[in-house]
Motif scaffolding. Structure first.
Motif, PDB file in Angstrom:
ATOM      1  N   ASP A  78       0.777  -1.110   0.032  1.00  0.00           N
ATOM      2  CA  ASP A  78       0.002   0.015   0.044  1.00  0.00           C
ATOM      3  C   ASP A  78       1.028   1.194  -0.086  1.00  0.00           C
ATOM      4  N   GLY A 276      -7.301  -6.257 -10.952  1.00  0.00           N
ATOM      5  CA  GLY A 276      -8.334  -5.811  -9.745  1.00  0.00           C
ATOM      6  C   GLY A 276      -7.466  -5.158  -8.739  1.00  0.00           C
ATOM      7  N   LYS A 277      -6.498  -5.767  -8.302  1.00  0.00           N
ATOM      8  CA  LYS A 277      -5.600  -4.983  -7.327  1.00  0.00           C
ATOM      9  C   LYS A 277      -5.082  -3.587  -7.665  1.00  0.00           C
ATOM     10  N   GLY A 279      -6.465  -1.767  -9.731  1.00  0.00           N
ATOM     11  CA  GLY A 279      -7.651  -0.803 -10.012  1.00  0.00           C
ATOM     12  C   GLY A 279      -7.643  -0.360 -11.438  1.00  0.00           C
TER      13      GLY A 279
ATOM     14  N   MET B 319     -10.247  -5.424  -3.919  1.00  0.00           N
ATOM     15  CA  MET B 319     -10.392  -5.258  -5.401  1.00  0.00           C
ATOM     16  C   MET B 319     -11.611  -4.327  -5.884  1.00  0.00           C
ATOM     17  N   LYS B 322     -10.990  -0.762  -5.258  1.00  0.00           N
ATOM     18  CA  LYS B 322      -9.895  -0.180  -6.153  1.00  0.00           C
ATOM     19  C   LYS B 322     -10.415  -0.094  -7.529  1.00  0.00           C
ATOM     20  N   ILE B 323     -11.160  -1.066  -8.069  1.00  0.00           N
ATOM     21  CA  ILE B 323     -11.831  -0.986  -9.285  1.00  0.00           C
ATOM     22  C   ILE B 323     -12.665   0.167  -9.560  1.00  0.00           C
ATOM     23  N   HIS B 326     -10.666   3.096  -9.402  1.00  0.00           N
ATOM     24  CA  HIS B 326      -9.603   3.118 -10.783  1.00  0.00           C
ATOM     25  C   HIS B 326      -8.235   3.818 -10.124  1.00  0.00           C
ATOM     26  N   SER B 327      -7.986   3.033  -9.027  1.00  0.00           N
ATOM     27  CA  SER B 327      -6.716   3.346  -8.221  1.00  0.00           C
ATOM     28  C   SER B 327      -6.407   2.188  -7.341  1.00  0.00           C
ATOM     29  N   ARG B 328      -4.943   2.007  -7.088  1.00  0.00           N
ATOM     30  CA  ARG B 328      -4.541   1.056  -6.115  1.00  0.00           C
ATOM     31  C   ARG B 328      -4.914   1.421  -4.745  1.00  0.00           C
ATOM     32  N   LYS B 329      -5.175   2.907  -4.430  1.00  0.00           N
ATOM     33  CA  LYS B 329      -5.120   3.170  -3.133  1.00  0.00           C
ATOM     34  C   LYS B 329      -6.416   3.043  -2.078  1.00  0.00           C
ATOM     35  N   GLN B 332      -7.151  -0.365   1.652  1.00  0.00           N
ATOM     36  CA  GLN B 332      -5.824  -0.679   2.011  1.00  0.00           C
ATOM     37  C   GLN B 332      -6.065  -1.947   3.029  1.00  0.00           C
ATOM     38  N   ALA B 333      -5.051  -3.118   2.923  1.00  0.00           N
ATOM     39  CA  ALA B 333      -5.108  -4.386   3.577  1.00  0.00           C
ATOM     40  C   ALA B 333      -5.404  -4.053   5.117  1.00  0.00           C
TER      41      ALA B 333
END
Lengths: 440, 440
Positions: A78, A276-277, A279, B319, B322-323, B326-329, B332-333
């Motif tokens: 992250d 997916g991860k 995004g 996921m 995030k989808i 449209h971002s990894r952020k 968070q885990a």
């Protein structure tokens, strides 16, 4: 040496995806001689293994991976700038032939335990990866990566092509390993190098080409700005959109791109969890398959998708297409298993040899134990495999008639040594990350 | 009786989500007395268990389930009209108190094996569910369902309310079981019955209300056509949008709905796999949490989400957001694990008693073994738990100081008997399905 695997819930994954109660498979050496139902033939001297109703199906095909990257699994997950802050510096400093061997062996261990028998890989020092895959007894389409961003094993494309030549010389004609050439992506190789790869492919018809295609927003922007086209069209412009090209990801493909890909006969490796991860949206898998493009289910590297078994992909693969279609109907469970086996084999050009259990094919197969309470009852075996089975339910794994795992014990790799080596690489990474974070 | 759990990778899931190497937890009877790091206190007569570096964290909270529906797991998965063709007829004909017991025991077995210690359930014959949860040693918020579609256990809402009264009388004041009232959904109860539930809730402040809210397109249409509003506004109109309401799903909520839900103090149970499999889109979990609404991670029933552990939900939960972003952020885990523990406890109104490991709370905890090659290396333990750990990695499960599972063996349920009973129900279903398919 004849082996009879009997009393199985047999899923041969042939065209009509039958489900055979009390099925059997006869293996002679590395080859499947026959399959059937009920009482198996009486063959003097044959060894018989009673599967006790467990699932017997083809080993799974993972058509896109970076095996060695197990050493990056979960690293900086992250952290916004993890690629530039940690990964590229670590890769340049520590990715040696030894590290690639350690990471790849870790990956092979995990894949064998998760029922993957064939993997398509792209990474650096690929002859080391090939040595590990060979030792582990797996099957592989192993691609030497070519890229312009100062990767660990080549300083120029000429050096990169020399590594490809070395890989082809060392493993061409190997019974389980297919050497491959892996231009990293359109934007990280460029049109001219893609042209050179196309010429190489023309001259080496048995060497598949693997490439990341239409994966990121930046790539779309690169193609638009430089050539006023889509990434797929840039690949086409370079003459590389041709049979034998395995395209990983394909998130950003238009209807026109899909038509061109289908016409050219390229194949696709879909990486649901990795995409997916990140995004990045949802690849139009249903549309690509409807157009006749074979699509396999892939894990990507552990830095992106975390796990290297296909079970962990199945839920996302199915759910993403249902979400895209706003309906329960897309991507039925039986199609997911077809993609994980026969269709994945087709993606890698290996469908004449593997992907289904039928006479004449290689004996690449797995046994799955569904006795966990979580896996019961079973109304539809494909639904069970897609939505409830997990990597840990795989009991035995065989490639080319050789057991790689029995009763959860991997026979071709020393688990303790593999894990010790892998964790040593990780310890080096952690020390360097601490230095980076301390700014020293 | 004092128990010292030592040498653990301790994740207490308190507000700042610390990660404590070499941590310990002291349990006296059913209560956590202290937690710490390094050498534990010397307590004469205490039993010490060395966790050998395994993860020690709170038991997980599953805030929306239909436990007994394990008997529908995977049934008619890809059959278009499975609800009307199979499920409703099977439910009306075969869902008896005995069947509910069998299905619920199967669910309890699976949840204990997957690290779930607290479950919120809504189904029929809920006093039977309560008996099973009690025997299994789990903690539960157990809701008697009320619905207008001729469910198996009540022919009218008056009869349904009588079942609720019986449940409250039998289990009010139980140390681990909280009786609950569960109007099925706005469209299947209607405004008047929701008003009656709101009055009941007013008179029974300790009895939480569970309801499916804003789940389906049809429900949105129902609210729009009948009242010119959203499903959430229909609930508000009935006076039921109030503290203590646990809303399952919440796929179709507007920004205005979210503001109203936050203001009213309702909580949400998010069912990622169930929603994804139905192709219903993605619930705006990040937006709801940003507005201050507590959101837990739920499995739904096995007919919808297939598995009843939270690990299988973690990937999709992360996921999907995030989808959507449209971002990894997003998501968070560490936030996923917070939702699975402390925040899930808050959703059920149990956060004073469970959800984190700290002095004074109930000893509901699990041990997770991360020695599988798939789980290594560990750079960020939250990433490992969210993206690689699986139900089968849970080794021990404790509720209120009592071991429900040790070394993968469930101690409070007879696994073989439970599975035999469950499969007998499934056999009945299969025979009836064959009759339905034959049209006889």
């Amino acid at each position: 040496m004849t082996l009879l695997l009997t009393n199985a819930l047999l899923l041969p994954c042939t065209a009509d995806m039958p489900v055979i109660q009390n099925g059997w498979v006869q293996v002679d050496g590395e080859t499947i001689m026959a399959t059937g139902v009920g009482v198996p033939p009486n063959i003097p001297g044959a060894e018989t293994i009673d599967f006790g109703g467990d699932v017997l199906m083809p080993g799974m095909v993972n058509p896109h991976c970076h095996m060695a990257m197990t050493f990056f699994r979960g690293l900086g997950e992250d952290v916004d700038d993890r690629l530039f802050r940690y990964m590229l510096p670590l890769e340049r400093k520590f990715v040696t032939p030894q590290a690639v061997r350690a990471g790849s062996a870790h990956a092979a261990l995990e894949m064998i335990m998760g029922g993957v028998t064939t993997v398509a890989d792209m990474y650096y020092y690929e002859t080391e990866v090939a040595a590990v895959v060979d030792e582990a007894g797996m099957r592989g389409v192993l691609g030497q990566t070519l890229a312009d961003f100062d990767p660990p094993d080549h300083k120029s494309f000429d050096e990169g092509f020399a590594l490809v030549d070395r890989l082809v010389a060392a493993y061409g004609g190997h019974p389980r390993i297919t050497p491959s050439i892996a231009p990293h992506a359109p934007y990280s190789t460029g049109i001219e190098v893609m042209r050179r790869v196309a010429r190489f492919a023309e001259e080496h018809p048995g060497v598949p080409v693997q490439m990341h295609v239409a994966e990121t927003d930046q790539e779309v922007e690169w193609a638009r700005t430089n050539f006023g086209c889509t990434p797929v069209e840039a690949v086409e412009k370079a003459g590389l959109l041709r049979k034998g090209l395995i395209c990983a990801h394909c998130m950003h493909v238009s209807e026109g791109d899909i038509a061109k890909m289908a016409h050219a006969g390229v194949c696709v490796a879909h990486n649901a969890r990795s995409n997916g991860k990140a995004g990045r949206g949802i690849a139009p898998v249903e549309a690509m398959r409807r157009a006749g493009i074979p699509v396999g289910i892939a894990t990507d590297g552990a830095m992106s998708g975390n796990t290297l078994d296909l079970f962990a992909q199945f839920g996302p693969v199915s759910m993403f297409q249902k979400i895209l279609g706003h309906s329960r109907k897309p991507m039925q469970a039986v199609e997911v298993i077809r993609m994980a086996t026969a269709e994945g084999a087709k993606v890698l050009g290996l469908d004449a040899r593997i992907g289904s259990l039928e006479a004449g094919k290689q004996a690449d197969l797995i046994r799955i134990d569904l006795s966990a309470p979580r896996c019961q009852p079973v109304y539809d075996i494909y639904s069970t495999l897609v939505f409830t089975a997990m990597a840990g339910d795989v009991r035995d794994t065989m490639v080319a008639g050789r057991w790689l795992m029995r009763d959860r014990e991997v026979l071709t790799l020393e688990r303790e040594k593999v894990m010790r080596d892998a964790l040593q690489v990780a310890a080096t990474f952690k020390a360097e990350m601490a230095r980076i974070d301390a700014g020293t």
